[in-house]
Motif scaffolding. Structure first.
Motif, PDB file in Angstrom:
ATOM      1  N   GLY A   1      92.956  -7.097  59.183  1.00  0.00           N
ATOM      2  CA  GLY A   1      92.140  -6.228  58.346  1.00  0.00           C
ATOM      3  C   GLY A   1      91.946  -6.713  56.939  1.00  0.00           C
ATOM      4  O   GLY A   1      92.316  -7.846  56.569  1.00  0.00           O
ATOM      5  N   LEU A   2      91.347  -5.854  56.173  1.00  0.00           N
ATOM      6  CA  LEU A   2      91.104  -6.122  54.755  1.00  0.00           C
ATOM      7  C   LEU A   2      91.162  -4.758  54.059  1.00  0.00           C
ATOM      8  O   LEU A   2      90.543  -3.796  54.513  1.00  0.00           O
ATOM      9  CB  LEU A   2      89.729  -6.787  54.592  1.00  0.00           C
ATOM     10  CG  LEU A   2      89.464  -7.516  53.270  1.00  0.00           C
ATOM     11  CD1 LEU A   2      88.458  -8.640  53.466  1.00  0.00           C
ATOM     12  CD2 LEU A   2      89.008  -6.571  52.188  1.00  0.00           C
ATOM     13  N   MET A   3      91.934  -4.683  52.961  1.00  0.00           N
ATOM     14  CA  MET A   3      92.222  -3.374  52.365  1.00  0.00           C
ATOM     15  C   MET A   3      91.165  -2.902  51.377  1.00  0.00           C
ATOM     16  O   MET A   3      90.539  -3.693  50.686  1.00  0.00           O
ATOM     17  CB  MET A   3      93.547  -3.453  51.608  1.00  0.00           C
ATOM     18  CG  MET A   3      94.736  -3.610  52.482  1.00  0.00           C
ATOM     19  SD  MET A   3      96.217  -3.383  51.496  1.00  0.00           S
ATOM     20  CE  MET A   3      97.301  -4.515  52.342  1.00  0.00           C
TER      21      MET A   3
ATOM     22  N   ILE B   1      97.650   0.858  55.871  1.00  0.00           N
ATOM     23  CA  ILE B   1      98.116  -0.513  56.101  1.00  0.00           C
ATOM     24  C   ILE B   1      99.490  -0.735  55.447  1.00  0.00           C
ATOM     25  O   ILE B   1     100.387  -1.324  56.040  1.00  0.00           O
ATOM     26  CB  ILE B   1      97.074  -1.541  55.582  1.00  0.00           C
ATOM     27  CG1 ILE B   1      95.796  -1.454  56.423  1.00  0.00           C
ATOM     28  CG2 ILE B   1      97.640  -2.964  55.619  1.00  0.00           C
ATOM     29  CD1 ILE B   1      94.646  -2.324  55.940  1.00  0.00           C
ATOM     30  N   ARG B   2      99.653  -0.192  54.238  1.00  0.00           N
ATOM     31  CA  ARG B   2     100.961  -0.319  53.560  1.00  0.00           C
ATOM     32  C   ARG B   2     102.061   0.342  54.388  1.00  0.00           C
ATOM     33  O   ARG B   2     103.145  -0.197  54.548  1.00  0.00           O
ATOM     34  CB  ARG B   2     100.905   0.327  52.175  1.00  0.00           C
ATOM     35  CG  ARG B   2     100.287  -0.571  51.111  1.00  0.00           C
ATOM     36  CD  ARG B   2     100.171   0.195  49.807  1.00  0.00           C
ATOM     37  NE  ARG B   2     101.487   0.549  49.244  1.00  0.00           N
ATOM     38  CZ  ARG B   2     102.196  -0.239  48.465  1.00  0.00           C
ATOM     39  NH1 ARG B   2     101.730  -1.425  48.140  1.00  0.00           N
ATOM     40  NH2 ARG B   2     103.361   0.137  47.989  1.00  0.00           N
ATOM     41  N   SER B   3     101.770   1.508  54.948  1.00  0.00           N
ATOM     42  CA  SER B   3     102.776   2.184  55.788  1.00  0.00           C
ATOM     43  C   SER B   3     103.088   1.356  57.025  1.00  0.00           C
ATOM     44  O   SER B   3     104.248   1.245  57.439  1.00  0.00           O
ATOM     45  CB  SER B   3     102.274   3.555  56.250  1.00  0.00           C
ATOM     46  OG  SER B   3     102.215   4.414  55.180  1.00  0.00           O
ATOM     47  N   TYR B   4     102.043   0.775  57.603  1.00  0.00           N
ATOM     48  CA  TYR B   4     102.250  -0.033  58.822  1.00  0.00           C
ATOM     49  C   TYR B   4     103.179  -1.215  58.506  1.00  0.00           C
ATOM     50  O   TYR B   4     104.083  -1.523  59.281  1.00  0.00           O
ATOM     51  CB  TYR B   4     100.885  -0.520  59.341  1.00  0.00           C
ATOM     52  CG  TYR B   4     100.980  -1.415  60.542  1.00  0.00           C
ATOM     53  CD1 TYR B   4     101.287  -0.896  61.802  1.00  0.00           C
ATOM     54  CD2 TYR B   4     100.792  -2.789  60.425  1.00  0.00           C
ATOM     55  CE1 TYR B   4     101.400  -1.722  62.909  1.00  0.00           C
ATOM     56  CE2 TYR B   4     100.896  -3.620  61.527  1.00  0.00           C
ATOM     57  CZ  TYR B   4     101.203  -3.078  62.771  1.00  0.00           C
ATOM     58  OH  TYR B   4     101.315  -3.897  63.855  1.00  0.00           O
TER      59      TYR B   4
ATOM     60  N   ILE C   1      97.658  -9.171  59.152  1.00  0.00           N
ATOM     61  CA  ILE C   1      96.964 -10.422  58.829  1.00  0.00           C
ATOM     62  C   ILE C   1      95.785 -10.069  57.924  1.00  0.00           C
ATOM     63  O   ILE C   1      94.825  -9.421  58.362  1.00  0.00           O
ATOM     64  CB  ILE C   1      96.468 -11.147  60.111  1.00  0.00           C
ATOM     65  CG1 ILE C   1      97.620 -11.334  61.115  1.00  0.00           C
ATOM     66  CG2 ILE C   1      95.813 -12.484  59.770  1.00  0.00           C
ATOM     67  CD1 ILE C   1      98.801 -12.152  60.621  1.00  0.00           C
ATOM     68  N   ALA C   2      95.896 -10.490  56.672  1.00  0.00           N
ATOM     69  CA  ALA C   2      94.881 -10.140  55.673  1.00  0.00           C
ATOM     70  C   ALA C   2      93.760 -11.177  55.699  1.00  0.00           C
ATOM     71  O   ALA C   2      93.932 -12.304  55.229  1.00  0.00           O
ATOM     72  CB  ALA C   2      95.532 -10.094  54.295  1.00  0.00           C
ATOM     73  N   ALA C   3      92.632 -10.793  56.251  1.00  0.00           N
ATOM     74  CA  ALA C   3      91.493 -11.716  56.348  1.00  0.00           C
ATOM     75  C   ALA C   3      90.780 -11.816  55.006  1.00  0.00           C
ATOM     76  O   ALA C   3      90.964 -10.981  54.117  1.00  0.00           O
ATOM     77  CB  ALA C   3      90.525 -11.209  57.419  1.00  0.00           C
ATOM     78  N   GLY C   4      89.928 -12.839  54.882  1.00  0.00           N
ATOM     79  CA  GLY C   4      89.157 -13.025  53.658  1.00  0.00           C
ATOM     80  C   GLY C   4      87.888 -12.195  53.654  1.00  0.00           C
ATOM     81  O   GLY C   4      87.286 -11.969  52.603  1.00  0.00           O
TER      82      GLY C   4
ATOM     83  N   THR D   1      87.926  -0.817  55.254  1.00  0.00           N
ATOM     84  CA  THR D   1      87.590   0.353  54.447  1.00  0.00           C
ATOM     85  C   THR D   1      86.130   0.735  54.688  1.00  0.00           C
ATOM     86  O   THR D   1      85.482   0.201  55.587  1.00  0.00           O
ATOM     87  CB  THR D   1      87.943   0.089  52.963  1.00  0.00           C
ATOM     88  OG1 THR D   1      87.778   1.292  52.222  1.00  0.00           O
ATOM     89  CG2 THR D   1      87.072  -1.000  52.346  1.00  0.00           C
ATOM     90  N   HIS D   2      85.635   1.672  53.901  1.00  0.00           N
ATOM     91  CA  HIS D   2      84.332   2.282  54.241  1.00  0.00           C
ATOM     92  C   HIS D   2      83.120   1.494  53.733  1.00  0.00           C
ATOM     93  O   HIS D   2      83.237   0.538  52.977  1.00  0.00           O
ATOM     94  CB  HIS D   2      84.274   3.727  53.738  1.00  0.00           C
ATOM     95  CG  HIS D   2      84.577   3.921  52.281  1.00  0.00           C
ATOM     96  ND1 HIS D   2      84.078   4.967  51.550  1.00  0.00           N
ATOM     97  CD2 HIS D   2      85.350   3.219  51.423  1.00  0.00           C
ATOM     98  CE1 HIS D   2      84.535   4.902  50.314  1.00  0.00           C
ATOM     99  NE2 HIS D   2      85.308   3.852  50.216  1.00  0.00           N
ATOM    100  N   GLY D   3      81.937   1.949  54.190  1.00  0.00           N
ATOM    101  CA  GLY D   3      80.667   1.434  53.685  1.00  0.00           C
ATOM    102  C   GLY D   3      80.432  -0.033  54.004  1.00  0.00           C
ATOM    103  O   GLY D   3      80.437  -0.427  55.175  1.00  0.00           O
TER     104      GLY D   3
END
Ligand SMILES: Cc1ncc(C[n+]2csc(CCOP(=O)(O)OP(=O)(O)O)c2C)c(N)n1
Length: 545
Positions: free
Chosen positions: A28-30, A38-41, A50-53, A78-80
């Motif tokens: 994902g991406l935050m 994500i922080r809780s996970y 795994i933080a993608a670009g 996240t949204h939008g």
């Protein structure tokens, strides 16, 4: 009431629901609408994130994971604009029948003028994916469970839309729900269809067995080998089941447009195709040519697959292994003689074709077919091979081998270039301890690889990227050639890709001549970071698309 006994917040309950259902990797991406979950996970559940670009990469990684794993891939954005960035992955996942859950934050419903407010449901539906809504703070476990179950059973991406305003509410009465999906057990439908199928097989003079990904389990493979030996039929596979019969006698390799000349001849001459777990699409049947003047028996566990793409002589709904074994038993009981299609002549022709082209010490530029043969030799054993889309891929499919179909991921289902690198990263987390090899073109790498190569570096993925660099959009080059037009509009002066790989934190090297293979071999053996090998090719010498 102590802190421990309080209900978790919705974002905590979401993270726990994933963890309780065996989600070991979250891509994902935050942003503000998903970052607390994500922080809780990561921090409370000990999950791997795994933080993608880029969100496109994150969602494609989840698909890459699903391609190799027996579990759905999970992604959070996240949204939008973030959600919209996953559109290609959603559409690809639908076409490729890959189970994935996309947890997307959504704008607070009260905040109509929020810049990131878009009609998320419309995007999901337009891509062909399924849509689920987090309905309330009390339904977290049920809504997550439903999204997971739907992804698995419908074999497509399901978006779970999570409005921001729920995030810090208490998930009252939260109890984890662990989903249990029914096993897909072997069903055996004895009856008229099976009788007809056996009748056709018993009388076939030149039968061929074709296996698709739906018949790629070790059990099905063994049963198909028994049947093939019993009726003396050569074997072939769809592209997705590539290398299922690698090393076996009378293995013709891939059936389809990319098949070898011997395979094409044998298929054209056969009078009966017995297809197990294959959808018989136009690529496998070479636009339908392979199906002409022969009888076709299609065996598939999925009733909707039978006759989906082509009218078959007879369709049997059933488990490939069970049906193959039953056919053998009935042929034995009726003392039916084998077909005799496995001749010494055919064996000789197949053997002669499998000889790998000899590496010659030619001057620049590198010969593409020899380069592929060399890669097949020096790429690490036990590799997972992922291919991007472009002119380079056709010969690669028949030249670079893997230990079986589950170690091969093609990314052609939507026909998009540039998906390969993210797929490769996702595959790495579904196949731990296996080196991942991505084969892509220069156009594909610059399109979608560049952004995520550094993700592989940051997450220490064991990744080797082979760029077949002809400095051109090769597929388009072929299109121009057909109209006798100059190629100037599809030629590219890309940066030095080996230097780019190093700048992104990985390792890089270039192959400009045959002499460079020795260094390539050493670079592969001693790699300690994601490694990019840029093979310089002459765009005018590439095999046609
Ligand atoms: C998203 C997307 N944009 C454009 C295309 C059109 N397209 C098909 S193949 C190709 C060229 C790919 O070039 P490269 O990756 O260098 O591979 P090559 O064909 O040269 O081997 C392009 C632009 C596509 N398929 N998908």
């Amino acid at each position: 009431m102590t802190a421990d006994k309080r209900a978790p917040t919705v974002h905590q309950a979401l993270a726990r629901s994933l963890f309780e259902n065996g989600v070991d990797t979250l891509f994902g991406l935050m942003g503000d609408a998903n970052m607390f979950m994500i922080r809780s996970y990561i921090q409370e559940c000990g999950g791997r994130f795994i933080a993608a670009g880029h969100e496109a990469g994150a969602a494609l990684m989840a698909l890459g994971y699903a391609s190799v794993s027996s579990k759905p891939g999970i992604c959070s954005v996240t949204h939008g604009p973030a959600m919209i960035n996953t559109a290609t992955a959603l559409a690809h996942g639908v076409k490729a029948s890959l189970p994935m859950v996309l947890l997307c934050g959504d704008t607070d419903v009260e905040d109509r003028e929020h810049t990131q407010n878009v009609a998320q449901r419309a995007f999901v539906v337009a891509a062909g994916a399924g849509f689920e809504q987090l309905r309330s703070s009390k339904t977290v476990a049920r809504d997550v469970a439903r999204a997971l179950r739907r992804a698995i059973q419908e074999r497509r991406p399901i978006a779970l839309n999570i409005p921001y305003e729920f995030d810090w509410q208490d998930a009252e009465g939260y109890e984890p729900i662990r989903i249990r999906t029914p096993e897909r057990r072997g069903i055996l439908s004895e009856g008229r269809d099976l009788d007809d199928a056996i009748g056709i097989i018993a009388t076939a003079k030149r039968p061929i067995i074709l296996a698709g990904r739906g018949a790629a389990s070790p059990e099905a493979r063994a049963a198909l080998l028994r049947l093939a030996a019993r009726i003396e039929a050569p074997l072939c596979t769809t592209l997705k089941a590539k290398d299922l019969f690698l090393g076996e006698d009378f293995n013709l390799g891939i059936c389809g447009t990319v098949g070898t000349p011997v395979a094409v001849d044998a298929i054209m001459e056969s009078d009966c195709i017995i297809a197990f777990g294959a959808s018989l699409n136009k690529f496998t049947l070479s636009g339908g040519t392979f199906a002409k003047n022969k009888r076709i028996v299609q065996i598939n566990l999925e009733p909707t697959e039978v006759g989906k793409n082509i009218d078959v002589t007879v369709g049997v709904v059933g488990d490939p292994q069970a049906v193959a074994d039953l056919i053998v038993r009935w042929l034995d009981e009726a003392e039916i003689a084998p077909s005799g299609y496995r001749t010494e002549d055919l064996k000789h022709k197949i053997g002669a074709e499998q000889v790998i082209p000899r590496i010659t010490r030619t001057a620049r530029p590198v010969d593409f077919l020899q380069a592929l043969a060399k890669l097949n030799e020096i790429l690490p054993e036990g590799r997972v091979l992922v291919t991007d889309v472009g002119r380079f891929m056709l010969k690669a499919w028949t030249t670079i081998h893997v230990a079986g179909p589950s170690f091969f991921v093609m990314t052609n289902d939507l026909g998009s270039i540039g998906l390969g690198l993210s797929f490769a990263i996702g595959a790495a987390y579904a196949a731990p301890r296996r080196p991942i090899v991505l084969l892509c073109g220069d156009g594909g790498f610059m399109h979608g690889g560049l952004a995520e190569f550094n993700t592989a570096v940051r997450h220490k993925t064991d990744l080797i990227v082979i760029v077949c660099n002809d400095g051109a959009y090769g597929a388009e080059h072929n299109t121009l050639l057909k109209r006798q037009l100059e190629p100037d509009t599809i030629l590219f002066d890309w940066p030095d890709l080996a230097a780019v790989a190093i700048a992104l934190g990985g390792q890089g090297m270039t192959i400009r001549s045959e002499q460079d293979w020795t260094s390539a071999e050493a670079a592969i053996e001693h790699r300690s970071k994601p490694l990019l090998i840029d093979i310089k090719l002459d765009f005018e010498q590439m095999p046609p698309f």
